[in-house]
Write a protein that holds these residues in place. Structure first.
Motif, PDB file in Angstrom:
ATOM      1  N   VAL A  69       0.922  -1.258   0.128  1.00  0.00           N
ATOM      2  CA  VAL A  69       0.022   0.027  -0.051  1.00  0.00           C
ATOM      3  C   VAL A  69       0.771   1.248  -0.004  1.00  0.00           C
ATOM      4  O   VAL A  69       0.584   2.146  -0.902  1.00  0.00           O
ATOM      5  N   ALA A  70       1.867   1.144   0.872  1.00  0.00           N
ATOM      6  CA  ALA A  70       2.677   2.439   1.016  1.00  0.00           C
ATOM      7  C   ALA A  70       3.530   2.806  -0.340  1.00  0.00           C
ATOM      8  O   ALA A  70       3.603   3.812  -0.375  1.00  0.00           O
ATOM      9  N   GLU A  71       3.887   1.609  -0.941  1.00  0.00           N
ATOM     10  CA  GLU A  71       4.626   1.948  -2.377  1.00  0.00           C
ATOM     11  C   GLU A  71       3.594   1.901  -3.747  1.00  0.00           C
ATOM     12  O   GLU A  71       4.120   1.998  -4.730  1.00  0.00           O
ATOM     13  N   ASN A  72       2.259   1.968  -3.417  1.00  0.00           N
ATOM     14  CA  ASN A  72       1.329   2.176  -4.461  1.00  0.00           C
ATOM     15  C   ASN A  72       1.476   1.082  -5.541  1.00  0.00           C
ATOM     16  O   ASN A  72       1.045   0.911  -6.542  1.00  0.00           O
ATOM     17  N   ILE A  73       1.502  -0.336  -4.893  1.00  0.00           N
ATOM     18  CA  ILE A  73       1.695  -1.455  -5.564  1.00  0.00           C
ATOM     19  C   ILE A  73       0.266  -2.033  -5.507  1.00  0.00           C
ATOM     20  O   ILE A  73      -0.155  -2.484  -6.577  1.00  0.00           O
ATOM     21  N   VAL A  74      -0.717  -1.769  -4.595  1.00  0.00           N
ATOM     22  CA  VAL A  74      -1.795  -1.926  -4.688  1.00  0.00           C
ATOM     23  C   VAL A  74      -2.767  -0.956  -4.144  1.00  0.00           C
ATOM     24  O   VAL A  74      -1.973   0.213  -3.431  1.00  0.00           O
ATOM     25  N   THR A  75      -3.713  -0.756  -4.232  1.00  0.00           N
ATOM     26  CA  THR A  75      -4.875   0.205  -3.654  1.00  0.00           C
ATOM     27  C   THR A  75      -5.782  -0.398  -2.812  1.00  0.00           C
ATOM     28  O   THR A  75      -6.183  -1.617  -3.186  1.00  0.00           O
ATOM     29  N   ALA A  76      -5.898   0.082  -1.669  1.00  0.00           N
ATOM     30  CA  ALA A  76      -6.733  -0.827  -0.434  1.00  0.00           C
ATOM     31  C   ALA A  76      -8.030  -0.101  -0.736  1.00  0.00           C
ATOM     32  O   ALA A  76      -8.389   0.917  -0.470  1.00  0.00           O
ATOM     33  N   GLU A  77      -9.049  -1.017  -0.409  1.00  0.00           N
ATOM     34  CA  GLU A  77     -10.452  -0.828  -0.067  1.00  0.00           C
ATOM     35  C   GLU A  77     -10.836  -1.447   1.045  1.00  0.00           C
ATOM     36  O   GLU A  77     -10.859  -2.647   0.792  1.00  0.00           O
ATOM     37  N   ILE A  78     -11.387  -0.804   2.154  1.00  0.00           N
ATOM     38  CA  ILE A  78     -11.867  -1.509   3.340  1.00  0.00           C
ATOM     39  C   ILE A  78     -13.294  -1.538   3.047  1.00  0.00           C
ATOM     40  O   ILE A  78     -14.046  -0.428   3.361  1.00  0.00           O
ATOM     41  N   LEU A  79     -14.052  -2.934   3.068  1.00  0.00           N
ATOM     42  CA  LEU A  79     -15.402  -3.006   3.584  1.00  0.00           C
ATOM     43  C   LEU A  79     -15.983  -3.310   4.661  1.00  0.00           C
ATOM     44  O   LEU A  79     -15.238  -4.412   5.105  1.00  0.00           O
ATOM     45  N   GLU A  80     -16.681  -2.750   5.365  1.00  0.00           N
ATOM     46  CA  GLU A  80     -17.010  -3.039   6.779  1.00  0.00           C
ATOM     47  C   GLU A  80     -18.597  -3.820   6.642  1.00  0.00           C
ATOM     48  O   GLU A  80     -19.116  -3.520   5.933  1.00  0.00           O
ATOM     49  N   ILE A  81     -18.596  -5.014   7.406  1.00  0.00           N
ATOM     50  CA  ILE A  81     -19.581  -5.884   7.227  1.00  0.00           C
ATOM     51  C   ILE A  81     -20.162  -6.035   8.513  1.00  0.00           C
ATOM     52  O   ILE A  81     -19.232  -6.253   9.582  1.00  0.00           O
ATOM     53  N   GLU A  82     -21.309  -5.793   8.920  1.00  0.00           N
ATOM     54  CA  GLU A  82     -22.032  -5.905  10.208  1.00  0.00           C
ATOM     55  C   GLU A  82     -22.785  -7.172  10.239  1.00  0.00           C
ATOM     56  O   GLU A  82     -24.063  -7.532   9.909  1.00  0.00           O
ATOM     57  N   PRO A  83     -21.994  -8.283  10.873  1.00  0.00           N
ATOM     58  CA  PRO A  83     -22.785  -9.745  10.563  1.00  0.00           C
ATOM     59  C   PRO A  83     -23.863  -9.550  11.294  1.00  0.00           C
ATOM     60  O   PRO A  83     -24.044  -9.337  12.576  1.00  0.00           O
ATOM     61  N   LYS A  84     -24.952 -10.438  10.738  1.00  0.00           N
ATOM     62  CA  LYS A  84     -26.171 -10.922  11.675  1.00  0.00           C
ATOM     63  C   LYS A  84     -26.448 -12.121  11.948  1.00  0.00           C
ATOM     64  O   LYS A  84     -27.169 -12.609  12.639  1.00  0.00           O
ATOM     65  N   LYS A  85     -25.950 -13.068  10.967  1.00  0.00           N
ATOM     66  CA  LYS A  85     -26.016 -14.241  10.948  1.00  0.00           C
ATOM     67  C   LYS A  85     -24.893 -15.237  10.384  1.00  0.00           C
ATOM     68  O   LYS A  85     -24.293 -14.587   9.394  1.00  0.00           O
ATOM     69  N   ALA A  86     -24.711 -16.310  11.041  1.00  0.00           N
ATOM     70  CA  ALA A  86     -23.475 -16.899  10.666  1.00  0.00           C
ATOM     71  C   ALA A  86     -23.468 -18.592  10.838  1.00  0.00           C
ATOM     72  O   ALA A  86     -24.494 -18.785  11.740  1.00  0.00           O
ATOM     73  N   ASP A  87     -22.860 -19.341  10.425  1.00  0.00           N
ATOM     74  CA  ASP A  87     -22.704 -20.868  10.557  1.00  0.00           C
ATOM     75  C   ASP A  87     -22.200 -20.788  11.820  1.00  0.00           C
ATOM     76  O   ASP A  87     -21.148 -20.037  12.272  1.00  0.00           O
ATOM     77  N   GLU A  88     -22.506 -21.706  12.675  1.00  0.00           N
ATOM     78  CA  GLU A  88     -22.071 -22.047  13.992  1.00  0.00           C
ATOM     79  C   GLU A  88     -20.784 -21.997  14.187  1.00  0.00           C
ATOM     80  O   GLU A  88     -20.146 -21.414  15.243  1.00  0.00           O
ATOM     81  N   ARG A  89     -19.860 -22.200  13.249  1.00  0.00           N
ATOM     82  CA  ARG A  89     -18.528 -22.518  13.363  1.00  0.00           C
ATOM     83  C   ARG A  89     -17.746 -21.022  13.370  1.00  0.00           C
ATOM     84  O   ARG A  89     -16.698 -20.910  13.796  1.00  0.00           O
ATOM     85  N   LEU A  90     -18.798 -19.990  13.032  1.00  0.00           N
ATOM     86  CA  LEU A  90     -18.346 -18.597  12.990  1.00  0.00           C
ATOM     87  C   LEU A  90     -19.003 -17.735  14.014  1.00  0.00           C
ATOM     88  O   LEU A  90     -19.031 -16.313  14.071  1.00  0.00           O
ATOM     89  N   ASN A  91     -19.414 -18.509  14.974  1.00  0.00           N
ATOM     90  CA  ASN A  91     -20.156 -17.535  16.030  1.00  0.00           C
ATOM     91  C   ASN A  91     -19.576 -16.582  16.802  1.00  0.00           C
ATOM     92  O   ASN A  91     -19.748 -15.792  17.164  1.00  0.00           O
ATOM     93  N   PHE A  92     -18.183 -16.655  16.752  1.00  0.00           N
ATOM     94  CA  PHE A  92     -17.267 -15.629  17.442  1.00  0.00           C
ATOM     95  C   PHE A  92     -17.463 -14.569  16.655  1.00  0.00           C
ATOM     96  O   PHE A  92     -17.309 -13.329  17.427  1.00  0.00           O
ATOM     97  N   ILE A  93     -17.946 -14.541  15.359  1.00  0.00           N
ATOM     98  CA  ILE A  93     -17.974 -13.204  14.720  1.00  0.00           C
ATOM     99  C   ILE A  93     -18.978 -12.253  15.379  1.00  0.00           C
ATOM    100  O   ILE A  93     -18.929 -11.194  15.371  1.00  0.00           O
ATOM    101  N   LEU A  94     -20.171 -13.171  15.680  1.00  0.00           N
ATOM    102  CA  LEU A  94     -21.214 -12.458  16.054  1.00  0.00           C
ATOM    103  C   LEU A  94     -21.088 -11.892  17.451  1.00  0.00           C
ATOM    104  O   LEU A  94     -22.021 -11.210  17.838  1.00  0.00           O
ATOM    105  N   ALA A  95     -20.180 -12.374  18.102  1.00  0.00           N
ATOM    106  CA  ALA A  95     -20.227 -12.026  19.698  1.00  0.00           C
ATOM    107  C   ALA A  95     -19.561 -10.554  20.046  1.00  0.00           C
ATOM    108  O   ALA A  95     -19.377 -10.289  21.016  1.00  0.00           O
TER     109      ALA A  95
END
Length: 96
Positions: A69-95
């Motif tokens: 990013v610092a050397e402009n080899i890539v441009t960065a885009e940050i997308l924010e997700i507000e999780p509402k539902k997840a597979d039980e293996r990913l429940n830590f994300i909802l916590a």
């Protein structure tokens, strides 16, 4: 939770010179327990990161420290997700 898209810029050819630093940046993200998944955007478009457990401001700072990013080899885009539902293996994300 965030998805970070790191799309190659016109400086893509310089990636090799900064690959070690980029890999150290990725390693640090996993060591800090912020990065969940890192992978390539296909076909050869750049990379992506799924991040969790850090504020947007902290993640923006972290992303700005990536040598790609610092050397402009890539441009960065940050997308924010507000999780509402997840597979039980990913429940830590909802916590949040």
């Amino acid at each position: 939770m965030f998805i970070v898209l790191l799309r190659f810029s016109q400086n893509k050819g310089q990636a090799g010179a900064f690959m070690d630093g980029h890999n150290q940046w990725i390693k640090r993200g996993f060591e800090d327990k912020v990065f969940l998944i890192v992978g390539s955007l296909q076909p050869g478009l750049g990379g992506s990161v799924i991040a969790h457990g850090e504020s947007r401001e902290a993640l923006e700072k972290r992303v700005s420290e990536d040598p790609f990013v610092a050397e402009n080899i890539v441009t960065a885009e940050i997308l924010e997700i507000e999780p509402k539902k997840a597979d039980e293996r990913l429940n830590f994300i909802l916590a949040e």
